[in-house]
Enzyme design. Structure first.
Site, PDB file in Angstrom:
ATOM      1  CD  GLU A  31       9.936 114.257  36.956  1.00 33.01           C
ATOM      2  OE1 GLU A  31       8.818 114.109  36.480  1.00 33.01           O
ATOM      3  OE2 GLU A  31      10.826 113.409  36.870  1.00 33.01           O
ATOM      4  CG  ASN A  32      11.721 113.775  40.830  1.00 34.73           C
ATOM      5  OD1 ASN A  32      12.304 114.178  39.833  1.00 34.73           O
ATOM      6  ND2 ASN A  32      11.012 112.673  40.851  1.00 34.73           N
ATOM      7  CG  ASP A  38      14.578 115.544  37.068  1.00 36.55           C
ATOM      8  OD1 ASP A  38      15.127 116.124  36.112  1.00 36.55           O
ATOM      9  OD2 ASP A  38      13.669 114.704  36.918  1.00 36.55           O
ATOM     10  CG  ASN A  78       7.718 111.187  34.480  1.00 38.87           C
ATOM     11  OD1 ASN A  78       8.651 111.990  34.332  1.00 38.87           O
ATOM     12  ND2 ASN A  78       7.844 110.097  35.202  1.00 38.87           N
ATOM     13  CG  HIS A  79       7.109 111.662  38.844  1.00 40.12           C
ATOM     14  ND1 HIS A  79       6.410 110.470  38.788  1.00 40.12           N
ATOM     15  CD2 HIS A  79       8.422 111.330  38.718  1.00 40.12           C
ATOM     16  CE1 HIS A  79       7.271 109.474  38.636  1.00 40.12           C
ATOM     17  NE2 HIS A  79       8.488 109.965  38.581  1.00 40.12           N
ATOM     18  CG  HIS A 130      16.716 111.787  38.807  1.00 44.43           C
ATOM     19  ND1 HIS A 130      16.171 111.708  40.070  1.00 44.43           N
ATOM     20  CD2 HIS A 130      15.727 112.312  38.025  1.00 44.43           C
ATOM     21  CE1 HIS A 130      14.922 112.134  40.054  1.00 44.43           C
ATOM     22  NE2 HIS A 130      14.629 112.508  38.819  1.00 44.43           N
ATOM     23  CG  HIS A 171      11.052 115.315  32.022  1.00 44.90           C
ATOM     24  ND1 HIS A 171      11.826 115.694  33.082  1.00 44.90           N
ATOM     25  CD2 HIS A 171      10.316 114.270  32.449  1.00 44.90           C
ATOM     26  CE1 HIS A 171      11.565 114.908  34.119  1.00 44.90           C
ATOM     27  NE2 HIS A 171      10.652 114.028  33.754  1.00 44.90           N
TER      28      HIS A 171
HETATM   29 FE   LIG Z   1      12.749 113.136  37.884  1.00 44.53          FE
HETATM   30 FE   LIG Z   2      10.570 112.390  35.084  1.00 41.47          FE
END
Ligand SMILES: [Fe+2]
Ligand SMILES: [Fe+2]
Length: 262
Positions: free
Chosen positions: A39-40, A8, A67-68, A179, A152
């Protein structure tokens, strides 16, 4: 072929560290395909079109997410028009974007399939990732021998189970989301490369990329607290996977952990 998978990417610090890392790595290793979880990548949560473009410019061939992914609304029209950016395959039917793609790297003619899955243990109750990947696997395999799955997820059990489930059917099952890089990179019996989590590309002096003081405040007070991406030098975590491009079987997996000075 040798393929790079990066954990990530968190914020600008993570994006810049990845760009520098890929530039340096290309000088020492013949990396033919790069996959990174984004995603981040924008502001520490979600991804936006600018962050995605910056990562393609840095040399990333396919971006996976999690998810983000819907955090920034501008990504919704963008994901519909960009086949290199994935959202989890097992999101409900009708959701924008796609859960798998086949692309060629910039320096090679080998088609690489990338499948993005998301776990359900300690996460939002989406569709079954095991059935979702089974349903598309024949179609994916008809288009590429080399198949890489980003699993993920939060729970180690669910990710290990996915590795076992897909062993011998895909080239690699590589985890993201926590992470934190796990110490279990290995080749499974059927020839699938596996790691529970590849880790993070983002600020080292942090809690999972976010400011330590803010995260601690939430743990200590249980009050709603805004999280910002931490400052300081970034780490780059990932794995290098060697794959026999004819059979699609992995022949090696190696951990990468590098400290950058920005
Ligand atoms: Fe993440
Ligand atoms: Fe995530």
């Amino acid at each position: 072929m040798r393929l790079l998978f990066l954990g990530d990417i968190v914020g600008r610090s993570g994006r810049r560290a990845v760009a520098e890392f890929v530039r340096n790595l290309r000088g020492r290793e013949a990396v033919e395909f790069i996959i990174a979880n984004c995603e981040n990548a924008a502001g520490g949560k979600g991804v936006d079109p600018d962050a995605a473009e910056e990562l393609y410019d840095a040399g990333v061939d396919v971006l996976t997410s999690g998810n983000h992914v819907w955090q920034h609304r501008t990504i919704i029209p963008y994901i519909e028009s960009d086949p290199r950016l994935l959202r989890p395959l097992n999101f409900p039917p009708g959701v924008p974007g796609r859960g798998w793609t086949v692309q060629k790297g910039r320096t090679s003619d080998v088609p690489v399939a990338v499948v993005n899955l998301i776990g359900r243990a300690f996460m939002a109750p989406v569709d079954c990732p095991f059935r979702a990947v089974s349903d598309v696997l024949d179609e994916v395999r008809a288009r590429a021998a080399v198949i890489v799955v980003d699993m993920h997820g939060e729970a180690t059990s669910e990710k290990v189970a996915m590795g076992r489930f897909l062993d011998g059917r895909v080239s690699a099952v590589l985890g993201s989301h926590t992470h934190v890089q796990t110490a279990d990179a290995r080749l499974l019996a059927g020839g699938t490369a596996y790691i529970t989590d590849a880790g993070m590309c983002g600020p080292e002096d942090s809690v999972l990329g976010m400011r330590t003081d803010q995260v601690l405040r939430r743990f200590l007070t249980q009050m709603p607290t805004r999280f910002e991406v931490a400052a300081g030098p970034a780490v780059v975590h990932g794995v290098l996977v060697d794959i026999d491009q004819g059979s699609g079987r992995a022949t090696g997996i190696r951990l990468l952990e590098e400290q950058t000075d920005r």
